[in-house]
Design an enzyme around this catalytic site. Sequence first.
Site, PDB file in Angstrom:
ATOM      1  N   GLU A 155      -5.306   4.188  -6.676  1.00  0.00           N
ATOM      2  CA  GLU A 155      -6.383   3.358  -6.112  1.00  0.00           C
ATOM      3  C   GLU A 155      -7.245   2.843  -7.262  1.00  0.00           C
ATOM      4  O   GLU A 155      -7.667   3.610  -8.130  1.00  0.00           O
ATOM      5  CB  GLU A 155      -7.255   4.152  -5.135  1.00  0.00           C
ATOM      6  CG  GLU A 155      -8.413   3.282  -4.606  1.00  0.00           C
ATOM      7  CD  GLU A 155      -9.249   3.918  -3.502  1.00  0.00           C
ATOM      8  OE1 GLU A 155      -9.037   5.098  -3.165  1.00  0.00           O
ATOM      9  OE2 GLU A 155     -10.133   3.194  -2.980  1.00  0.00           O
TER      10      GLU A 155
ATOM     11  N   GLU B 289      -7.722  11.564   1.786  1.00  0.00           N
ATOM     12  CA  GLU B 289      -8.598  11.309   0.635  1.00  0.00           C
ATOM     13  C   GLU B 289      -9.560  12.453   0.428  1.00  0.00           C
ATOM     14  O   GLU B 289      -9.880  13.180   1.362  1.00  0.00           O
ATOM     15  CB  GLU B 289      -9.454  10.075   0.961  1.00  0.00           C
ATOM     16  CG  GLU B 289      -9.013   8.841   0.273  1.00  0.00           C
ATOM     17  CD  GLU B 289     -10.084   7.764   0.386  1.00  0.00           C
ATOM     18  OE1 GLU B 289     -10.220   7.047  -0.582  1.00  0.00           O
ATOM     19  OE2 GLU B 289     -10.762   7.663   1.415  1.00  0.00           O
TER      20      GLU B 289
ATOM     21  N   ASN C 195      -9.504  -2.123  -3.225  1.00  0.00           N
ATOM     22  CA  ASN C 195     -10.499  -2.228  -2.145  1.00  0.00           C
ATOM     23  C   ASN C 195     -10.906  -3.685  -1.976  1.00  0.00           C
ATOM     24  O   ASN C 195     -11.241  -4.357  -2.953  1.00  0.00           O
ATOM     25  CB  ASN C 195     -11.740  -1.394  -2.492  1.00  0.00           C
ATOM     26  CG  ASN C 195     -11.429   0.087  -2.466  1.00  0.00           C
ATOM     27  OD1 ASN C 195     -11.261   0.672  -1.397  1.00  0.00           O
ATOM     28  ND2 ASN C 195     -11.307   0.693  -3.638  1.00  0.00           N
TER      29      ASN C 195
ATOM     30  N   GLU D 255      -6.953  -2.437   0.691  1.00  0.00           N
ATOM     31  CA  GLU D 255      -7.698  -1.441   1.490  1.00  0.00           C
ATOM     32  C   GLU D 255      -8.893  -2.105   2.157  1.00  0.00           C
ATOM     33  O   GLU D 255      -9.732  -2.706   1.475  1.00  0.00           O
ATOM     34  CB  GLU D 255      -8.197  -0.289   0.606  1.00  0.00           C
ATOM     35  CG  GLU D 255      -7.082   0.551   0.066  1.00  0.00           C
ATOM     36  CD  GLU D 255      -7.557   1.908  -0.473  1.00  0.00           C
ATOM     37  OE1 GLU D 255      -8.743   2.275  -0.278  1.00  0.00           O
ATOM     38  OE2 GLU D 255      -6.730   2.593  -1.086  1.00  0.00           O
TER      39      GLU D 255
ATOM     40  N   ASP E 266      -9.224   2.040   5.461  1.00  0.00           N
ATOM     41  CA  ASP E 266      -9.913   3.022   4.622  1.00  0.00           C
ATOM     42  C   ASP E 266     -10.957   3.791   5.446  1.00  0.00           C
ATOM     43  O   ASP E 266     -11.384   3.317   6.504  1.00  0.00           O
ATOM     44  CB  ASP E 266     -10.616   2.248   3.493  1.00  0.00           C
ATOM     45  CG  ASP E 266     -10.910   3.102   2.283  1.00  0.00           C
ATOM     46  OD1 ASP E 266     -10.603   4.296   2.291  1.00  0.00           O
ATOM     47  OD2 ASP E 266     -11.455   2.547   1.304  1.00  0.00           O
TER      48      ASP E 266
END
Length: 260
Positions: free
Chosen positions: A41, A216, A99, A131, A161
Amino acid sequence: MTLMDDTTLRSELRRAVIGGQITAAYQPQIDLASGRIVAAEVLSRWYHPRLGAISPGTFIPMAEEDDLIIELGDSMLGEGSSCAIDWFERGTPIEVSVNVSAFQLAAARFFERLVERSDYLQLPHGLLTVEITESQVISDMPFVVRRLERLRELGFNIAIDDFGAGHSSVSRVVELPVTEVKLDLSLTQNSSPASSALIAAVVKIAAARDLRVVAEGVETRRQLDRVRSIGCDRAQGYLIAKPLSRDDFEARLDDAPFAL
Ligand code: C2E
Ligand code: CA
Ligand code: CA
């Protein structure tokens, strides 16, 4: 923070974004069957010359308010795509997750840049994951959903997310054209039977729809064992690694798989 400080910080953020001083960190995700790093990520980092590291929790909302998020987000997509193609070409394909804020999703330029860049780099689309957070998608549903469907058709991955934070609903995951659900750390770290039941429900729905589930915020062995035994596909968190510089991330690719 005083108004004066806030204004100064905002103008410094603008300079940092335009000057390319927001850097990317890469946090590994491991596959819970093999222990291998399979994804990264991308997380924005701002090292302020005077104030030191400023949290994305502070500067991302500022960037969203001040119309800087498109530029910042695009530079993170650029960094992430360039890593993804390099890693692919050196024989260690790693999926890269970026993201994407709702403001980006709504901007025409975002979609075109993403596709153009991937095609220019000849990046296999499956190596890129976008995401998004569920709450952001609700704001302009039909339009955003069409965009996401188009990305899906082109073979990109889409992750929801922060699932389980706030008002996530399992049914919405079924409606959206996603390929992955990321469980928020509040779920991963909560060992209550209710939390386990919710994770199990998500895993079940995900299996039926061929979606991936990523846990996560895994900080302890116990949390890792729990999400693995419930059936999550991947894990990300401090137990495995903190967000790393590109060099440190690449060094980790040569390590033995994480011992499960
Ligand atoms: P997120 O997308 O949920 O990213 C995961 C956050 O959890 C990161 O915080 C990461 O450093 C942190 N984290 C990872 N493992 C653990 C763990 O085991 N325990 C705990 N307590 N935390 C862990 P970070 O880097 O501070 O980023 C915060 C948020 O800022 C991100 O949350 C994301 O929403 C946003 N953000 C960061 N970079 C970007 C960006 O480039 N674009 C956009 N739109 N948002 C970004
Ligand atoms: Ca994220
Ligand atoms: Ca998250």
